[in-house]
Design an enzyme around this catalytic site. Structure first.
Site, short mmCIF file in Angstrom:
data_model
loop_
_atom_site.label_atom_id
_atom_site.label_comp_id
_atom_site.label_asym_id
_atom_site.label_seq_id
_atom_site.Cartn_x
_atom_site.Cartn_y
_atom_site.Cartn_z
N GLY A 8 0.82 -1.18 -0.02
CA GLY A 8 -0.10 0.08 -0.12
C GLY A 8 1.08 1.22 0.06
CG HIS A 9 -0.71 4.52 -2.02
ND1 HIS A 9 -1.93 3.86 -2.12
CD2 HIS A 9 -0.30 4.94 -2.99
CE1 HIS A 9 -1.85 3.65 -3.47
NE2 HIS A 9 -1.21 4.59 -4.16
N GLY A 10 2.52 4.82 0.94
CA GLY A 10 3.22 5.23 2.29
C GLY A 10 3.95 4.03 3.05
#
Length: 144
Positions: A8-10
């Protein structure tokens, strides 16, 4: 046992895995692949493929992603099209991840895991008001 790769992002993936392991313990054949700002698509794809291959003991892999249509989802989808025993589930949350980690030892195929995860995710998405209504209705049904 099915392998699980969370992405996922970050720092979503590493944060989610850390939280899951805090609640249910260390997870074998499970890796988190974060997608920080500035990471290339090629590096993300390569990292996901390497993680999946590392986690796959022959039973298959499920890739859990944060956001439908996001870069981690799209890269995971490309891999799943290449490797038929790999599944992709998106929109995951802590409850779904924790419950499904506990199901991995039950001999589920990747497709069975996918279907059960969607049921779990739907069941786990609720609100305080809805839960109060369930309790209120249960009290009424019990004659209280």
């Amino acid at each position: 046992m099915l392998g699980v790769v969370i992405t996922g992002h970050g720092k979503f993936a590493s944060g989610l895995l850390q939280a899951v392991e805090q609640v249910i313990g260390l997870q074998k054949q499970c890796v988190a692949i974060d997608f920080p700002e500035g990471m290339s698509m090629e590096y993300l794809s390569e990292s996901l493929r390497d993680a999946c291959q590392c986690c796959d003991s022959g039973a298959g892999v499920v890739i859990l992603t944060d956001l439908l249509g996001g870069s981690p989802f799209r890269q995971a989808a490309q891999l799943a099209l290449t490797y038929p025993s790999w599944e992709v589930i998106t929109g995951i949350n802590m409850q779904l991840a924790a419950e499904m980690m506990l199901e991995r030892d039950n001999g589920l195929s990747a497709a069975e895991f996918r279907d059960l995860a969607l049921e779990c995710g739907h069941r786990g998405l609720t609100s305080l008001w809805h839960e109060q209504q369930k309790q209120q209705n249960k009290s009424c049904d019990d004659g209280i």
